[in-house]
Scaffold this motif. Structure first.
Motif, short mmCIF file in Angstrom:
data_model
loop_
_atom_site.label_atom_id
_atom_site.label_comp_id
_atom_site.label_asym_id
_atom_site.label_seq_id
_atom_site.Cartn_x
_atom_site.Cartn_y
_atom_site.Cartn_z
N THR A 40 0.81 -1.23 0.00
CA THR A 40 0.00 0.00 0.00
C THR A 40 0.84 1.28 0.00
OG1 THR A 40 -0.16 -0.04 2.43
CG2 THR A 40 -1.95 -1.09 1.19
N ARG A 41 2.18 1.15 0.11
CA ARG A 41 3.01 2.35 0.11
C ARG A 41 3.00 3.01 -1.27
NH1 ARG A 41 8.03 1.76 2.53
NH2 ARG A 41 7.20 0.02 3.73
N LYS A 42 3.48 4.24 -1.34
CA LYS A 42 3.44 5.01 -2.59
C LYS A 42 4.19 4.29 -3.70
CE LYS A 42 4.15 9.67 -4.37
NZ LYS A 42 4.60 11.05 -4.06
N GLY A 43 3.52 4.14 -4.84
CA GLY A 43 4.12 3.51 -6.01
C GLY A 43 4.10 1.99 -5.97
N ALA A 44 3.47 1.41 -4.95
CA ALA A 44 3.46 -0.05 -4.80
C ALA A 44 2.28 -0.67 -5.52
CB ALA A 44 3.44 -0.42 -3.32
N LEU A 45 2.15 -1.97 -5.35
CA LEU A 45 1.16 -2.78 -6.07
C LEU A 45 -0.27 -2.31 -5.86
CD1 LEU A 45 1.11 -5.38 -7.83
CD2 LEU A 45 0.78 -6.67 -5.71
N LEU A 46 -0.64 -2.03 -4.61
CA LEU A 46 -1.99 -1.57 -4.27
C LEU A 46 -1.90 -0.24 -3.54
CD1 LEU A 46 -3.41 -4.97 -2.94
CD2 LEU A 46 -3.90 -3.95 -5.16
N GLU A 47 -1.29 0.73 -4.17
CA GLU A 47 -1.00 2.02 -3.52
C GLU A 47 -2.23 2.61 -2.82
OE1 GLU A 47 0.18 6.57 -4.79
OE2 GLU A 47 0.92 4.92 -6.02
N ASN A 48 -2.04 2.88 -1.54
CA ASN A 48 -3.08 3.52 -0.73
C ASN A 48 -2.37 4.25 0.41
OD1 ASN A 48 -5.18 4.15 1.11
ND2 ASN A 48 -6.44 2.48 0.30
N VAL A 49 -1.93 5.46 0.14
CA VAL A 49 -1.09 6.20 1.08
C VAL A 49 -1.75 6.43 2.43
CG1 VAL A 49 0.19 8.35 1.46
CG2 VAL A 49 0.24 7.25 -0.79
N PRO A 50 -3.03 6.82 2.49
CA PRO A 50 -3.66 7.00 3.81
C PRO A 50 -3.66 5.71 4.65
CG PRO A 50 -4.98 8.05 2.12
CD PRO A 50 -3.94 7.25 1.41
N LEU A 51 -3.98 4.59 4.00
CA LEU A 51 -3.99 3.31 4.71
C LEU A 51 -2.58 2.94 5.18
CD1 LEU A 51 -5.97 0.99 5.47
CD2 LEU A 51 -5.24 -0.17 3.39
N PHE A 52 -1.60 3.14 4.31
CA PHE A 52 -0.21 2.86 4.67
C PHE A 52 0.23 3.73 5.84
CE2 PHE A 52 4.18 4.37 4.35
CZ PHE A 52 4.86 3.18 4.55
N THR A 53 -0.09 5.00 5.79
CA THR A 53 0.30 5.94 6.84
C THR A 53 -0.29 5.53 8.19
OG1 THR A 53 0.44 7.75 5.23
CG2 THR A 53 0.31 8.36 7.56
N PHE A 54 -1.55 5.12 8.17
CA PHE A 54 -2.23 4.72 9.41
C PHE A 54 -1.54 3.50 10.04
CE2 PHE A 54 -5.39 1.93 11.43
CZ PHE A 54 -5.77 2.75 12.49
N PHE A 55 -1.39 2.44 9.27
CA PHE A 55 -0.82 1.21 9.81
C PHE A 55 0.68 1.37 10.12
CE2 PHE A 55 -4.63 -0.83 7.92
CZ PHE A 55 -5.05 -1.51 9.06
N ASN A 56 1.36 2.16 9.32
CA ASN A 56 2.77 2.41 9.58
C ASN A 56 2.95 3.14 10.91
OD1 ASN A 56 5.58 2.35 8.58
ND2 ASN A 56 5.39 4.57 8.51
N SER A 57 2.05 4.07 11.20
CA SER A 57 2.09 4.81 12.46
C SER A 57 1.80 3.90 13.64
CB SER A 57 1.08 5.98 12.44
OG SER A 57 1.37 6.88 11.40
N ILE A 58 0.82 3.02 13.49
CA ILE A 58 0.48 2.06 14.56
C ILE A 58 1.69 1.18 14.88
CG2 ILE A 58 -0.92 0.05 15.15
CD1 ILE A 58 -2.49 2.62 15.30
N VAL A 59 2.33 0.67 13.85
CA VAL A 59 3.51 -0.19 14.04
C VAL A 59 4.61 0.58 14.75
CG1 VAL A 59 5.39 -1.37 12.83
CG2 VAL A 59 3.02 -1.75 12.12
N ASN A 60 4.87 1.81 14.31
CA ASN A 60 5.94 2.61 14.90
C ASN A 60 5.65 2.96 16.36
OD1 ASN A 60 7.49 2.64 12.59
ND2 ASN A 60 6.63 4.55 11.82
N ILE A 61 4.39 3.22 16.68
CA ILE A 61 4.01 3.56 18.06
C ILE A 61 4.27 2.39 18.99
CG2 ILE A 61 2.04 4.02 19.58
CD1 ILE A 61 0.91 5.79 17.30
N PHE A 62 3.79 1.21 18.61
CA PHE A 62 3.96 0.04 19.47
C PHE A 62 5.43 -0.38 19.57
CE2 PHE A 62 -0.62 -0.50 19.24
CZ PHE A 62 -0.91 -1.03 20.48
N ARG A 63 6.18 -0.20 18.49
CA ARG A 63 7.60 -0.58 18.52
C ARG A 63 8.43 0.37 19.37
NH1 ARG A 63 10.49 -0.32 13.86
NH2 ARG A 63 12.07 -1.62 14.83
N SER A 64 7.91 1.57 19.61
CA SER A 64 8.66 2.55 20.40
C SER A 64 8.45 2.38 21.91
CB SER A 64 8.26 3.97 19.99
OG SER A 64 6.90 4.23 20.33
N ILE A 65 7.51 1.51 22.31
CA ILE A 65 7.23 1.31 23.73
C ILE A 65 8.07 0.15 24.25
CG2 ILE A 65 5.45 0.83 25.45
CD1 ILE A 65 3.36 1.78 23.42
#
Length: 216
Positions: A40-65
């Motif tokens: 879902t990242r930019k330029g990828a197979l099923l590009e969907n930047v808002p969806l990518f941004t949301f899940f990428n943020s969730i992953v980063n938040i949990f990994r930072s704890i």
């Protein structure tokens, strides 16, 4: 009260239960999440930047704890899910919350290593997005995925030992209760030795399997 070999064996089985069950659920969550981050990242197979941004943020938040903080922070949720906040079952809940985002990021990293030529070949053959992911992308990244799965499992072993700090059971609990609080050096040496052997054996096996897959 002295620790006998039966206590050590029980603690070992508790650790293996925590690691294996949490690894299973973490993979079930982390694998699709990792694939989603890639496609879902930019330029990828099923590009969907808002969806990518949301899940990428969730992953980063949990990994930072840090795990020890996460362990305590989600005690109410743990109690809600398994009806208790101590013991092996209770430790599995925060272990999954800790490992799933970590697993997703490792899978994301493995899939991004795949040569773009593979995806171009899949597109030229008229493969659907589903076929591209499961017949080209995942098989091509399998060696790297095995290595990263090994890394995640080693991380879970370390985290399961930390779960002993709040009575999570396993080797970590045994080391803290007897080795540290009761100054039993022998128990501490035995538990650390078992964990070292476990990690070394797992890492060696993962390296061998990944090497064999990459040669085919």
């Amino acid at each position: 009260m002295l620790v006998n070999y039966s206590d050590i064996w029980t603690a070992f089985l508790q650790t293996m239960t925590m690691v294996s069950v949490s690894l299973l659920f973490s993979t079930l969550i982390g694998l699709p999440l990792g694939i989603l981050l890639v496609v879902t990242r930019k330029g990828a197979l099923l590009e969907n930047v808002p969806l990518f941004t949301f899940f990428n943020s969730i992953v980063n938040i949990f990994r930072s704890i840090p795990f020890i903080i996460l362990l305590v922070a989600i005690i109410p949720l743990t109690r809600l899910i398994v009806q208790t906040s101590i013991g092996t079952e209770a430790a599995i809940v925060p272990l999954v919350f800790y490992a799933a985002p970590y697993m997703a990021r490792l899978i994301d990293s493995s899939l991004l290593e795949v040569d773009k030529g593979v995806l171009e070949a899949a597109e030229a053959m008229g493969a659907t997005p589903f076929q591209t992911i499961f017949r080209f992308l995942l098989p091509e990244a399998l060696g790297s995925l095995i290595l990263n799965l090994t890394i995640a499992t080693v991380g879970l072993i370390g985290a399961s030992a930390m779960a002993g700090a709040i009575g999570g059971g396993g080797l970590g609990d045994l080391a803290i209760t007897y080795g540290y609080q009761r100054f039993d050096t022998k128990v501490m040496i035995i538990t650390v030795g078992i964990l070292v052997i476990l990690v070394q054996g797992l890492q060696t096996t993962g390296n061998i399997v990944a090497r064999k897959i990459r040669r085919h």
